[in-house]
Design a protein around this motif. Structure first.
Motif, PDB file in Angstrom:
ATOM      1  N   UNK A  82       0.935  -1.171   0.017  1.00  0.00           N
ATOM      2  CA  UNK A  82       0.032   0.079   0.182  1.00  0.00           C
ATOM      3  C   UNK A  82       0.830   1.082  -0.042  1.00  0.00           C
ATOM      4  N   UNK A  83       2.151   1.117   0.471  1.00  0.00           N
ATOM      5  CA  UNK A  83       2.987   2.196   0.356  1.00  0.00           C
ATOM      6  C   UNK A  83       4.155   2.239  -0.493  1.00  0.00           C
ATOM      7  N   UNK A  84       4.083   1.189  -1.556  1.00  0.00           N
ATOM      8  CA  UNK A  84       5.215   0.869  -2.616  1.00  0.00           C
ATOM      9  C   UNK A  84       5.133   2.211  -3.553  1.00  0.00           C
ATOM     10  N   UNK A  85       6.330   2.521  -4.133  1.00  0.00           N
ATOM     11  CA  UNK A  85       6.536   3.551  -4.831  1.00  0.00           C
ATOM     12  C   UNK A  85       5.856   3.593  -6.148  1.00  0.00           C
ATOM     13  N   UNK A  86       5.514   2.346  -6.675  1.00  0.00           N
ATOM     14  CA  UNK A  86       4.757   2.081  -8.066  1.00  0.00           C
ATOM     15  C   UNK A  86       3.765   0.924  -7.860  1.00  0.00           C
ATOM     16  N   UNK A  87       2.507   1.140  -8.832  1.00  0.00           N
ATOM     17  CA  UNK A  87       1.719   0.100  -8.636  1.00  0.00           C
ATOM     18  C   UNK A  87       2.346  -1.235  -9.152  1.00  0.00           C
ATOM     19  N   UNK A  88       3.392  -1.222 -10.052  1.00  0.00           N
ATOM     20  CA  UNK A  88       3.663  -2.586 -10.369  1.00  0.00           C
ATOM     21  C   UNK A  88       4.565  -3.371  -9.390  1.00  0.00           C
ATOM     22  N   UNK A  91       1.965  -4.700  -6.972  1.00  0.00           N
ATOM     23  CA  UNK A  91       1.371  -5.975  -7.397  1.00  0.00           C
ATOM     24  C   UNK A  91       2.397  -6.948  -7.328  1.00  0.00           C
ATOM     25  N   UNK A  92       3.726  -6.769  -7.391  1.00  0.00           N
ATOM     26  CA  UNK A  92       4.724  -7.825  -7.352  1.00  0.00           C
ATOM     27  C   UNK A  92       4.635  -8.470  -5.764  1.00  0.00           C
ATOM     28  N   UNK A 121      -5.463  -9.151  -5.726  1.00  0.00           N
ATOM     29  CA  UNK A 121      -4.357  -8.188  -6.315  1.00  0.00           C
ATOM     30  C   UNK A 121      -4.890  -6.975  -6.990  1.00  0.00           C
ATOM     31  N   UNK A 122      -6.077  -7.050  -7.482  1.00  0.00           N
ATOM     32  CA  UNK A 122      -6.770  -5.859  -8.213  1.00  0.00           C
ATOM     33  C   UNK A 122      -7.167  -4.944  -7.229  1.00  0.00           C
ATOM     34  N   UNK A 123      -7.912  -5.351  -5.868  1.00  0.00           N
ATOM     35  CA  UNK A 123      -8.331  -4.598  -5.032  1.00  0.00           C
ATOM     36  C   UNK A 123      -7.117  -3.918  -4.168  1.00  0.00           C
ATOM     37  N   UNK A 124      -5.976  -4.684  -4.122  1.00  0.00           N
ATOM     38  CA  UNK A 124      -4.950  -4.004  -3.353  1.00  0.00           C
ATOM     39  C   UNK A 124      -4.173  -2.969  -4.448  1.00  0.00           C
ATOM     40  N   UNK A 125      -4.306  -3.176  -5.604  1.00  0.00           N
ATOM     41  CA  UNK A 125      -3.867  -2.137  -6.638  1.00  0.00           C
ATOM     42  C   UNK A 125      -4.542  -0.889  -6.735  1.00  0.00           C
ATOM     43  N   UNK A 126      -6.150  -1.138  -6.547  1.00  0.00           N
ATOM     44  CA  UNK A 126      -7.142  -0.063  -6.657  1.00  0.00           C
ATOM     45  C   UNK A 126      -6.807   0.656  -5.181  1.00  0.00           C
ATOM     46  N   UNK A 127      -6.632   0.155  -3.990  1.00  0.00           N
ATOM     47  CA  UNK A 127      -6.421   0.529  -2.732  1.00  0.00           C
ATOM     48  C   UNK A 127      -5.074   1.618  -2.792  1.00  0.00           C
TER      49      UNK A 127
END
Length: 142
Positions: A82-88, A91-92, A121-127
């Motif tokens: 949730x605090x990652x620098x990029x969506x990629x 997701x990883x 993964x899609x829900x986490x990416x949306x968050x």
């Protein structure tokens, strides 16, 4: 101490002599904490494994059943995603922990059950996107 125990001398007597000789030379006089009780972070009754617990606490180690360790790892992975620098990267992180969760679901180890399912993964990416948008809005307001 490089001396070897002489043949025929009982081991305990030889060790006691080595300690007495070292005390006589003053090798124990300047040790930190000399004359004080051993520190203890446990205010309970005597536990014969007290020193192991304190060593583990000092080293930051813990021993958990595999399922509980994976639960902790999954919670940490979600927080990191949730605090990652990029969506990629987010997701990883989630995809990697999901592999471990699925493995444990299909091949449960001994101990308590895992009691969780893989993250969406899609829900986490949306968050992640929502947090990023909210952070950008807060930065623009400042």
């Amino acid at each position: 101490m490089t001396e070897r125990k002489p043949p025929g001398v009982p081991f305990e007597s030889w060790v006691d002599k080595q300690i007495r000789d070292a005390e006589g030379r003053g090798e124990f006089a300047q040790l930190p904490g000399a004359g004080k009780p051993l520190p203890s972070s446990y205010d309970t009754t005597y536990d014969e494994l007290w020193w192991i617990k304190e060593k583990m606490a000092r080293e930051g180690l813990s021993v958990l059943p595999p399922s509980l360790a994976l639960r902790k790892e999954a919670e940490d992975a979600l927080a990191s995603a949730l605090v990652a620098p990029s969506e990629r990267i987010a997701r990883k992180i989630i995809t990697d922990v999901n592999v471990k969760i699925r493995d444990m679901m299909y091949k449960p180890p001994p101990g308590p059950p895992l009691g969780m399912k893989p993250y969406d993964v899609e829900d986490v990416a949306r968050q992640w996107r929502e947090r990023r948008t909210a952070d950008d809005a807060d930065d623009a307001a400042d």
